[in-house]
Design an enzyme around this catalytic site. Sequence first.
Site, mmCIF file in Angstrom:
data_model
loop_
_atom_site.group_PDB
_atom_site.id
_atom_site.type_symbol
_atom_site.label_atom_id
_atom_site.label_comp_id
_atom_site.label_asym_id
_atom_site.label_seq_id
_atom_site.Cartn_x
_atom_site.Cartn_y
_atom_site.Cartn_z
ATOM 1 N N SER A 253 -17.372 41.839 1.275
ATOM 2 C CA SER A 253 -18.058 40.749 0.586
ATOM 3 C C SER A 253 -18.103 39.528 1.494
ATOM 4 O O SER A 253 -17.186 39.295 2.282
ATOM 5 C CB SER A 253 -17.317 40.416 -0.717
ATOM 6 O OG SER A 253 -18.030 39.464 -1.464
ATOM 7 N N ASP A 254 -19.177 38.774 1.388
ATOM 8 C CA ASP A 254 -19.291 37.540 2.150
ATOM 9 C C ASP A 254 -20.105 36.545 1.335
ATOM 10 O O ASP A 254 -20.972 36.946 0.556
ATOM 11 C CB ASP A 254 -19.960 37.778 3.502
ATOM 12 C CG ASP A 254 -19.768 36.592 4.421
ATOM 13 O OD1 ASP A 254 -18.639 36.424 4.931
ATOM 14 O OD2 ASP A 254 -20.712 35.810 4.610
#
EC number: 3.6.1.-
Length: 195
Positions: free
Chosen positions: A69-70
Amino acid sequence: MTPQLILASTSVFRQALLQKLGLAFGSCNPDIDESPMTNESAQDLVLRLAKAKAKAGATHFPHGLIIGSDQVAVIDGKIIGKPLNRENAIKQLSQASGKVITFYTGLALYDAKTGEVTAQVEPFTVHFRQLTAAQIVAYVDKEQPFYCAGSFKSEGLGIALFTRLEGRDPNTLIGLPLILLTEMLLNHGIDVLAD
């Protein structure tokens, strides 16, 4: 046999969110270059980095189901990430004051055994109240949000910075869209509601 679930993140915020689902999981440091490419949009950036983080986790867990995730925010057309220090946090919040900001969170689920990757971007919009310089400094000094995109912790005192939040999943703002993740996991045969 269900593959081992791995969170490719050292973020305590993402780990705490994933724990809410009640699933056993491990974690690893994806250790990737997070620099944006020239002219890369916020959506493309977070999608690319989420995939890269998930795939980087396969180095340590070659049979794992790996979550990457970012997150970034966009203020006045400019991509911003984590402030990393007090001065930058104050600057980011000063820029956001009184504005409507969109956060983009990329989520990827990588099956290291098959090489299959599922990825999507989840947007979330934040309406910042008009903040005084004193309020911004006081907030930054109290919560020290140096490792949070946008310089706030919405799960804490940061909620006082906003007039309105808009999005499908409030967890997205903290860094891990759990509704989207549960949908992705279900497609891999993992039902968080099953016994």
